[in-house]
Design an enzyme around this catalytic site. Structure first.
Site, mmCIF file in Angstrom:
data_model
loop_
_atom_site.group_PDB
_atom_site.id
_atom_site.type_symbol
_atom_site.label_atom_id
_atom_site.label_comp_id
_atom_site.label_asym_id
_atom_site.label_seq_id
_atom_site.Cartn_x
_atom_site.Cartn_y
_atom_site.Cartn_z
ATOM 1 N N ALA A 117 2.841 -7.450 -7.505
ATOM 2 C CA ALA A 117 2.025 -7.300 -8.705
ATOM 3 C C ALA A 117 3.014 -7.275 -9.875
ATOM 4 O O ALA A 117 3.558 -6.232 -10.232
ATOM 5 C CB ALA A 117 1.219 -6.019 -8.633
ATOM 6 N N GLY B 116 4.305 -0.315 -15.744
ATOM 7 C CA GLY B 116 4.251 -0.637 -14.315
ATOM 8 C C GLY B 116 2.818 -0.735 -13.861
ATOM 9 O O GLY B 116 1.903 -0.861 -14.676
ATOM 10 N N ASN B 117 2.612 -0.700 -12.567
ATOM 11 C CA ASN B 117 1.237 -0.722 -12.044
ATOM 12 C C ASN B 117 1.203 0.020 -10.711
ATOM 13 O O ASN B 117 2.221 0.536 -10.251
ATOM 14 C CB ASN B 117 0.727 -2.158 -11.916
ATOM 15 C CG ASN B 117 1.602 -2.969 -10.986
ATOM 16 O OD1 ASN B 117 1.689 -2.694 -9.796
ATOM 17 N ND2 ASN B 117 2.287 -3.969 -11.534
ATOM 18 N N HIS B 118 0.017 0.050 -10.084
ATOM 19 C CA HIS B 118 -0.171 0.899 -8.900
ATOM 20 C C HIS B 118 0.259 0.266 -7.580
ATOM 21 O O HIS B 118 0.014 0.835 -6.523
ATOM 22 C CB HIS B 118 -1.643 1.285 -8.773
ATOM 23 C CG HIS B 118 -2.133 2.131 -9.904
ATOM 24 N ND1 HIS B 118 -1.644 3.395 -10.131
ATOM 25 C CD2 HIS B 118 -3.035 1.885 -10.877
ATOM 26 C CE1 HIS B 118 -2.246 3.909 -11.195
ATOM 27 N NE2 HIS B 118 -3.088 3.003 -11.669
#
Ligand code: PMT
Length: 401
Positions: free
Chosen positions: A278, A210-212
Site C-alpha cells: 500500500a 502512512g497507512n494501515h
C-alpha cells in the site's frame, strides 16, 4: 519445502520403528502436519503415546475405535485423500509384499490404497530378507506403480549381522522428501518480486504519512511462492513481520522512492512481479530536518506525487507477468479494471474494505482475481496464507501457457 505439507506416516512392525519418533520430530520441526497410522505389530516397537505427543494427533491402528461407549469409524479414505504425501517407514517385507499385491487387511494398507498422493517407502529388514527375490520383486512392483523407494542403508543390523537392510536415517528420509518436493514444486526455477506493507513518508524526524497496511498479505505471498519453489525478492515497507526462508531475500525500505529503487533493481531478473504494498501516493515536498513545533492556528503540508512503482515497472516489462492489488471502497470491479488498464498490468487482485474480514491488518482476506481479459475469479473469505495460494495458482495457470 515441508512447511504446511500434510504427511501421512505409516509405521510397520520392525525394530527401526523406534527411529520414527525422531523422524516425526524432524517433520514437525520442518513445519509439516503429520498424521500417523501404524500396524498392530509396530506398537510393540514404539509407543503410540510417544508418537501422538510428537505429532500432536491421535495415532490410529484400527478401523474401528470405541470412545465412551460410542463406536467410531477411522475413515481410511478421508486420511488417504487428506495427505499431500504418504511415507511408509519402516516398511517391512510383509507390508511391502502386501502393498505390491493389493492385500488390504489393516488400516495402514487401506490408507495406502486410498491415497492419491505420492507414496514413499523406506524398507527395513534383515539383509537376507532384503535380498530375497520376493522382496526385490515387491520393491520393483511398487516402483512400477510410481512409488518412491528410499533405499535401505548398509551397516550393523538388529540381528547382529552386518549388511544391507537398515532403514535410512530420519535426516536422510527428510532430505529425500524435500528434494522431491523441490524438484516437483510448481514455481521451481521462477523468480518472483513482491512488494509488501505500507510506505512511510517523513514529515519531520518523528512524524510520517502512512497507512494501515501490516504487510501480512505480501509476506504470505512471499512465503507461499518460496514454499512452491520460487526464488523470491520481497521489498517491504515498515513492518514487524519476519521471514526466514532461505529462498526469500527480504529488503526493508521506508519510503515509496526507496521501494521503487529496490524493486527496479530486482525487476529485470523477475518472471513475476506482485505489487501488494500500500504505497503512499503523496509525500511531503520536504521533510523538516527538526521536529516541527506546535504553533497557533492551522498548519499546511505541501504534498507532491510519489512515483507509481507498479506502473513504472509495467511500462518497461519484457516477459514479466505483473499483478497489482486494488483496495477499493465502492464500485470495486469497475475501479479495479480501470486501474489494471491504466497501469498496464496483466492482472489485479481486488480486495474491498466493505467486506468484513478483508483488507488491512487482519489475518484474513476476501479477494477476486481479475485478469487483463476481464476474467474474474472470486474467492471466499480465507486466511491470507490461503489467499496467497489462490493468487499464485491463478498466476501460475496463466504463465504456464
Ligand atoms: O498489508 P496487509 O495489512 O496484509 O493488507 C493488505 C493490503 C490491503 C494492503 C493489500 O491486499 C492491498 O490491497 N494492497 C494495495 C493497496 C493499495 O494501496 O492499492 P492502490 O489502489 O493504492 O494501488 C494499486 C496498485 O498500485 C497496488 O498494486 C499498489 O501496490 C500499486 N501502487 C500504488 C501506488 C504507488 N505509488 N505505487 C504502486 O506501485
Amino acid at each position: 519445502m515441508l512447511a504446511s505439507r500434510r504427511i501421512l506416516l505409516g509405521i510397520t512392525g520392525g525394530i527401526a520403528a523406534y527411529k520414527t519418533t525422531f523422524l516425526t520430530r524432524l517433520l514437525i520441526k520442518a513445519g509439516a502436519e503429520v498424521r500417523i497410522v501404524m500396524t498392530e505389530s509396530a506398537g510393540h516397537f514404539v509407543s503410540p503415546l510417544t508418537l501422538a505427543t510428537l505429532s500432536r494427533h491421535e495415532v490410529l491402528s484400527d478401523f474401528v475405535r470405541e470412545e465412551e461407549g460410542a463406536t467410531d469409524w477411522n475413515n481410511h479414505v478421508e486420511l488417504g485423500l487428506w495427505a499431500d504425501l504418504m511415507l511408509i517407514a519402516p516398511a517391512t517385507a510383509n507390508t511391502l509384499s502386501k502393498m505390491a499385491s493389493g492385500t488390504c487387511d489393516n488400516l495402514l494398507l487401506a490408507c495406502y490404497m486410498s491415497a492419491k498422493c505420492p507414496v514413499f517407502f523406506a524398507p527395513a529388514m534383515d539383509l537376507d530378507m532384503y535380498d530375497h527375490p520376493a522382496t526385490r520383486k515387491a520393491i520393483e512392483t511398487l516402483q512400477g506403480y510410481g512409488h518412491h523407494l528410499i533405499p535401505a542403508g548398509t551397516g550393523e543390523l538388529a540381528s547382529g549381522l552386518h549388511g544391507e537392510g537398515r532403514m535410512a536415517e530420519p535426516e536422510d528420509i527428510v532430505a529425500h522428501l524435500e528434494a522431491y518436493l523441490r524438484s516437483h514444486a510448481p514455481w521451481a526455477g521462477k523468480k518472483v518480486l513482491i512488494t509488501a506493507g505500507p510506505t512511510h513518508e517523513p514529515i519531520d524526524p518523528v512524524r510520517f504519512i502512512g497507512n494501515h497496511s501490516s504487510g501480512k498479505m505480501g509476506f504470505e505471498l512471499a512465503r507461499e511462492a518460496a514454499r512452491q519453489g520460487a526464488e523470491v525478492t520481497l521489498v517491504t515497507g515498515p513492518t514487524h513481520l519476519q521471514i526466514d526462508q532461505p529462498q526469500v531475500s527480504c529488503i526493508r525500505v521506508t519510503t515509496a522512492r526507496e521501494m521503487l529503487e529496490k524493486a527496479e533493481q530486482a525487476f529485470d531478473r523477475a518472471d513475476v512481479f506482485i505489487g501488494a504494498a500500500a504505497v503512499a501516493d503523496y509525500r511531503p515536498r520536504e521533510a523538516a530536518p527538526e521536529k516541527i513545533k506546535k504553533q497557533a492556528g492551522e498548519m499546511k503540508l505541501e504534498l507532491v506525487r510519489n512515483p507509481d512503482i507498479i506502473q513504472t515497472l509495467a511500462a518497461r516489462k519484457k516477459d514479466q507477468y505483473v499483478v497489482g492489488f486494488a483496495l477499493e471502497t465502492e464500485r470495486e470491479t469497475e475501479h479495479a479494471l480501470a486501474k489494471l488498464q491504466r497501469k498496464g498490468l496483466d492482472a489485479i487482485v481486488l480486495n474491498s474494505l466493505r467486506q468484513p474480514g478483508a483488507g488491512f491488518g487482519g489475518d484474513t482476506n476476501k479477494v477476486s482475481f481479475i485478469d487483463k481479459n476481464s476474467e474474474i475469479t472470486p474467492f471466499e473469505l480465507k486466511t491470507k496464507a490461503e489467499v496467497a495460494r489462490d493468487i499464485l495458482h491463478e498466476i501460475h495457470k496463466r504463465i504456464a501457457h
